[in-house]
Design a protein around this motif. Sequence first.
Motif, PDB file in Angstrom:
ATOM      1  N   MET A 150     -42.941 -10.305 -40.028  1.00 33.35           N
ATOM      2  CA  MET A 150     -42.134 -10.863 -39.175  1.00 33.35           C
ATOM      3  C   MET A 150     -42.486 -10.269 -37.557  1.00 33.35           C
ATOM      4  O   MET A 150     -43.351  -9.574 -37.491  1.00 33.35           O
ATOM      5  N   GLU A 151     -42.764 -11.453 -36.903  1.00 31.79           N
ATOM      6  CA  GLU A 151     -42.673 -11.233 -35.152  1.00 31.79           C
ATOM      7  C   GLU A 151     -41.591  -9.912 -34.638  1.00 31.79           C
ATOM      8  O   GLU A 151     -40.571  -9.973 -35.744  1.00 31.79           O
ATOM      9  N   ASP A 153     -39.961 -10.087 -31.969  1.00 30.99           N
ATOM     10  CA  ASP A 153     -38.330 -10.929 -31.871  1.00 30.99           C
ATOM     11  C   ASP A 153     -38.114 -12.359 -32.721  1.00 30.99           C
ATOM     12  O   ASP A 153     -37.272 -12.403 -32.144  1.00 30.99           O
ATOM     13  N   GLU A 154     -38.197 -11.655 -34.467  1.00 33.49           N
ATOM     14  CA  GLU A 154     -37.426 -12.818 -35.361  1.00 33.49           C
ATOM     15  C   GLU A 154     -36.698 -11.978 -35.453  1.00 33.49           C
ATOM     16  O   GLU A 154     -36.587 -11.045 -36.896  1.00 33.49           O
ATOM     17  N   GLN A 158     -33.511 -15.349 -39.691  1.00 38.04           N
ATOM     18  CA  GLN A 158     -34.192 -16.130 -39.739  1.00 38.04           C
ATOM     19  C   GLN A 158     -35.146 -16.612 -40.736  1.00 38.04           C
ATOM     20  O   GLN A 158     -35.538 -17.552 -41.043  1.00 38.04           O
ATOM     21  N   ARG A 159     -35.363 -15.590 -41.523  1.00 43.94           N
ATOM     22  CA  ARG A 159     -35.460 -15.757 -43.285  1.00 43.94           C
ATOM     23  C   ARG A 159     -34.667 -15.934 -44.374  1.00 43.94           C
ATOM     24  O   ARG A 159     -35.104 -16.319 -45.761  1.00 43.94           O
ATOM     25  N   ARG A 334     -33.462 -17.512 -28.192  1.00 40.68           N
ATOM     26  CA  ARG A 334     -33.070 -16.716 -28.912  1.00 40.68           C
ATOM     27  C   ARG A 334     -32.591 -15.352 -28.923  1.00 40.68           C
ATOM     28  O   ARG A 334     -32.706 -15.297 -27.656  1.00 40.68           O
TER      29      ARG A 334
END
Length: 545
Positions: A150-151, A153-154, A158-159, A334
């Motif tokens: 993952m990033e 900032d993710e 969102q997954r 975001r």
Amino acid sequence: MSTLRTIGVFPASAVDRRRVLFDRLEEAFPVRFEARRPGELRDLDAALELCGSEQSRAAADLGIMALSMVAPEPEPGPNTGLLRLSRALALDSRLRGAELPDQHLAEGAPSAESISLPAGREIVLASFGGLPFWTRSGSFDQALLAPGEMEADEPLRQRLEDGRCAAMLPLVHFLRELTEGQRWRPPAPRATFLLDDPNLHWPSYGFIKLDRLVAHARERSYHLALAMIPLDGWFAHPKAVRALSEAAGALSLCVHGNDHVGGELGRPVSDGEAMELAAQALRRVESFEQRSGVAVDRVMAPPHEACSEQAVRALLRCGFDAISMTRPFPWASRPPRHWLSGPDGSDPLIGWRPADYIAGGLPLLLRHPLTGRSPSELRLRAFLDQPLILYGHHGDLEGGLGVLADAAEDVNSLQPTRWSSLGEIAAGCYESRPEGDGLRVRMLARRARVEIPAGTERLVIELPPSHDDPSAEEVRIGDLALPIEDRATEPIGVTPSSTVEVRLLHRGWIDFRGIQTRRSRPLAVARRVAGESRDRVRPLLARNR
């Protein structure tokens, strides 16, 4: 406190390659991921193998829960594939029979083109393209795709959302089963409908006929909240008030902005302006309640989905219980990076829990469109133990109340659900965990009605990581004030099989009645009169089309 479950990860290098992903999952579940070499199966509660199956099968042969994820998740393709969940009893009941779209399941994706899972004696939990995608044999699960790193900032959410969930869902399901006895007990399933803008100036509002709506809601056993603009609180028609009183809990009111001038809560540029707006909204609501006898939940539904950070802080300090929007970070497209990857106080699970604290302590309840709703997103929200709040406007009822009946059927088909007002949903947002003869409660609300189980004699109140300023809070149970140290109170004695009212008092709380506010602006009144007139004439225009 619960004991962390140890999960061996194979190959060992996968831990470093997915460090952010595993950190997120360790925040979400009481687990610890450990890098393991081939054959290192001692002292494991579970085994996770990425892009292989030999070690996980060996673990399963020893009676250890194991999950093998065969191939890396591909990049999204031009088309959307469907993950089809079976009705196997091994699946969480809220997922059985679901069809979940995923852009990473595009037909012809190179990493999925030639790989399929065996379907001999295995139970097929999910399929894609007519082939097994996720199977189970005893304590051994195998899934086609493995989630990638993952990033920073993710958000984890969102997954596991509409459009992307196939790679993450088997892993999350596996972790939930593994930690069933250790993780927090979620709030009871709740749901409500929410319609923005209507007032009680007349027994009807646009396509809403209050008497018919009440009868329909009671017949179908759902609840509907009307988000009323405080500016409209100057008058309530006796027949409209009677309809609310005869609703027997099927209808309620909450707050929708203040003047309803565009995205007004998104515009305050100073804390003072925001406080003035929040205080005026509450003054109007309180005055309306005194004149009409109709209660209004202190839950804010911001007009046009706009709410600044200053406005959220003002709502909190003036005494609102919650805010309801479509995203958990109201003033940004975001979540700010420090919410996810910052030092103490950051929350890597924004949007994952039943509710989130934002801007220093105001709970946010996610809502979802009534018309154009996504069945897959509703399923995933139910799976994550989030309340199901479906919102719209009076125009959504132009074709009749069947849209509400259909939506209620969709919600009720997922799980046994208690339909409640937004205020009741907010008050039920807490997680709990037994600890010997005690109960630890993690607050996700400003106030909560906590049911004390039989045999429970001690209570500890805790704030979750999503609350970034626990030092600003004081816990009140009746007249008892409890300080918070290291996010939790000291244990207090409670009576078994009782109900305890718990509330958080913010140290920056201000009595809104003492805040000077300006009089109603003529332009705001004129705009609201025009908007209400437009809404009320729409049914007449529709008949003449």
